[in-house]
Write a protein that holds these residues in place. Structure first.
Motif, PDB file in Angstrom:
ATOM      1  N   THR A 159       1.542   3.709   2.140  1.00  0.00           N
ATOM      2  CA  THR A 159       1.287   4.894   2.951  1.00  0.00           C
ATOM      3  C   THR A 159       0.677   4.468   4.278  1.00  0.00           C
ATOM      4  O   THR A 159       0.142   3.357   4.396  1.00  0.00           O
TER       5      THR A 159
ATOM      6  N   THR B  49      -8.441   2.753   5.826  1.00  0.00           N
ATOM      7  CA  THR B  49      -8.226   3.608   4.653  1.00  0.00           C
ATOM      8  C   THR B  49      -6.751   3.918   4.487  1.00  0.00           C
ATOM      9  O   THR B  49      -5.978   3.964   5.455  1.00  0.00           O
ATOM     10  N   ALA B  50      -6.355   4.113   3.229  1.00  0.00           N
ATOM     11  CA  ALA B  50      -5.001   4.538   2.869  1.00  0.00           C
ATOM     12  C   ALA B  50      -5.070   5.095   1.455  1.00  0.00           C
ATOM     13  O   ALA B  50      -5.797   4.564   0.604  1.00  0.00           O
ATOM     14  N   LYS B  51      -4.338   6.157   1.208  1.00  0.00           N
ATOM     15  CA  LYS B  51      -4.368   6.796  -0.116  1.00  0.00           C
ATOM     16  C   LYS B  51      -5.795   7.162  -0.527  1.00  0.00           C
ATOM     17  O   LYS B  51      -6.164   7.033  -1.698  1.00  0.00           O
ATOM     18  N   GLN B  52      -6.617   7.540   0.406  1.00  0.00           N
ATOM     19  CA  GLN B  52      -8.017   7.902   0.163  1.00  0.00           C
ATOM     20  C   GLN B  52      -8.820   6.736  -0.418  1.00  0.00           C
ATOM     21  O   GLN B  52      -9.877   6.933  -1.011  1.00  0.00           O
ATOM     22  N   GLU B  53      -8.285   5.521  -0.231  1.00  0.00           N
ATOM     23  CA  GLU B  53      -8.990   4.316  -0.644  1.00  0.00           C
ATOM     24  C   GLU B  53      -9.405   3.535   0.598  1.00  0.00           C
ATOM     25  O   GLU B  53      -8.749   3.615   1.647  1.00  0.00           O
TER      26      GLU B  53
ATOM     27  N   CYS C 212     -15.548   3.602  -2.513  1.00  0.00           N
ATOM     28  CA  CYS C 212     -15.365   4.746  -1.630  1.00  0.00           C
ATOM     29  C   CYS C 212     -16.636   4.987  -0.825  1.00  0.00           C
ATOM     30  O   CYS C 212     -17.736   4.982  -1.367  1.00  0.00           O
TER      31      CYS C 212
ATOM     32  N   ILE D 239       0.833  -1.210   0.000  1.00  0.00           N
ATOM     33  CA  ILE D 239       0.000   0.000   0.000  1.00  0.00           C
ATOM     34  C   ILE D 239       0.863   1.254   0.000  1.00  0.00           C
ATOM     35  O   ILE D 239       0.585   2.225  -0.697  1.00  0.00           O
TER      36      ILE D 239
END
Length: 339
Positions: A73, A253-257, A292, A71
């Protein structure tokens, strides 16, 4: 008259008998649902139980770390997922094994991330220890046992070392396999710990005390084996797989995912007997990319009888590592070999 060939043959046979692997193979794998008194823990920081065996191995954390590497981030985890928060925060897996002692593989296929970790290690003793028949009772059950008696001086010197001794219910011993980079620590204590991490810290402190006492004239007797001293350890044999249901369907969540954990699985196989120890473990973590969506914020001394007939801790770790790669809190005989 015995010829030189006879002595050479005897030496070869002795060498072979003193470096063999544990006698039996791992038993057939069983799901943890077949064990009513045993649980797997994702980390050393998870709470242990006073009436249930707890087993930890670093492979799940190895796999989880690979997920984070993929991932790339930091993860944001809602407060409701406390097990996942502990998993993500744990650092006890770092450097517990060398890079060439375990394998980790991660891959991405579409919206699916999969990470898998595995290792196996065989730890034979320099020489086979003594087998004790019909001698040990643990939590009301007769269990197979092995160890050494005080008169087995050479075997004790080569394989068994007392790291700390207060009395027969509070002591730490080390079993030294032929691979000198690894060791097996057994800690019997009447103290109660909330987590294995607390127990590891406590044993480290006691071992430091033991080092001081072993060179102090009035206390060094604790660390020397006498004729009437004894060590007796239960045989262990299990091969268990488990799903970590408290981690499955957790969302982060990570990277807005958004990601949902769809698999968190581990298998641990372990043998311990008079010939040595073997361990094998694998773990797999899978997660799927979610659509999302809005998520929440995130003098004359009595003989020492070091007999493991009550709850105790068992740790496997490298001698150059700060933390163990496998740890067990054993409070019942479910994982032991019955007689």
């Amino acid at each position: 008259m015995r010829t030189p060939f006879f002595y050479m043959l005897s030496a070869i046979l002795l060498l072979f008998s003193c470096s063999q692997m544990p006698k039996q193979a791992f038993p057939e794998v069983k799901d943890i649902s077949e064990y009513e008194q045993t649980q797997f823990l994702p980390t050393l920081e998870h709470r242990i139980s006073t009436d249930t065996n707890s087993v930890y191995c670093a492979t799940l954390l190895f796999a989880w770390d690979e997920v984070r590497n993929i991932i790339g981030t930091p993860l944001s985890i809602p407060e409701e997922y406390q097990d996942l928060i502990l998993l993500n925060a744990s650092t006890y897996y770092r450097n517990v094994l060398k890079d060439n002692e375990y394998k980790v593989k991660g891959e991405v296929q579409g919206d699916l991330i999969t990470a898998r970790a595995e290792f196996d290690k065989s730890l034979p003793f320099p020489c086979e220890l003594q087998k004790f028949n019909n001698c040990l009772t643990f939590s009301g059950h007769k269990v197979a046992a092995f160890g050494v008696a005080g008169y087995d001086r050479d075997e004790m010197t080569n394989t068994v070392d007392i790291l700390y001794y207060e009395n027969d219910d509070n002591f730490i011993i080390k079993l030294a396999p032929t691979d000198t980079k690894h060791e097996i620590i057994l800690f019997k204590t009447g103290e109660t710990y909330t987590t294995m991490a607390e127990m590891v810290a406590a044993s480290d402190n006691l071992i430091q005390i033991g080092k001081q006492e072993s060179v102090t004239e009035s206390t060094k007797w604790k660390y020397q084996f006498e004729d009437d001293d004894m060590v007796m350890i239960p045989d262990m044999s299990f091969n268990i797989s488990a799903n970590f249901n408290k981690l499955i369907n957790n969302i982060f969540t990570a990277k807005q995912e958004s990601y949902r954990i769809i698999k968190a699985w581990q298998r641990i196989a372990f043998l311990l007997n008079e010939t040595g120890a073997k361990i094998e473990s694998e773990a797999e973590v899978e997660m799927a990319l979610e659509e999302c969506s809005e998520l929440e914020e995130i003098v004359r001394h009595e003989p020492k009888k070091m007999i493991f007939d009550k709850p105790f801790f068992l740790m496997l770790h490298r001698t150059d590592a700060q933390h163990p790669y496998c740890c067990m809190h054993l409070v019942n005989s479910e994982l032991m070999v019955k007689e």
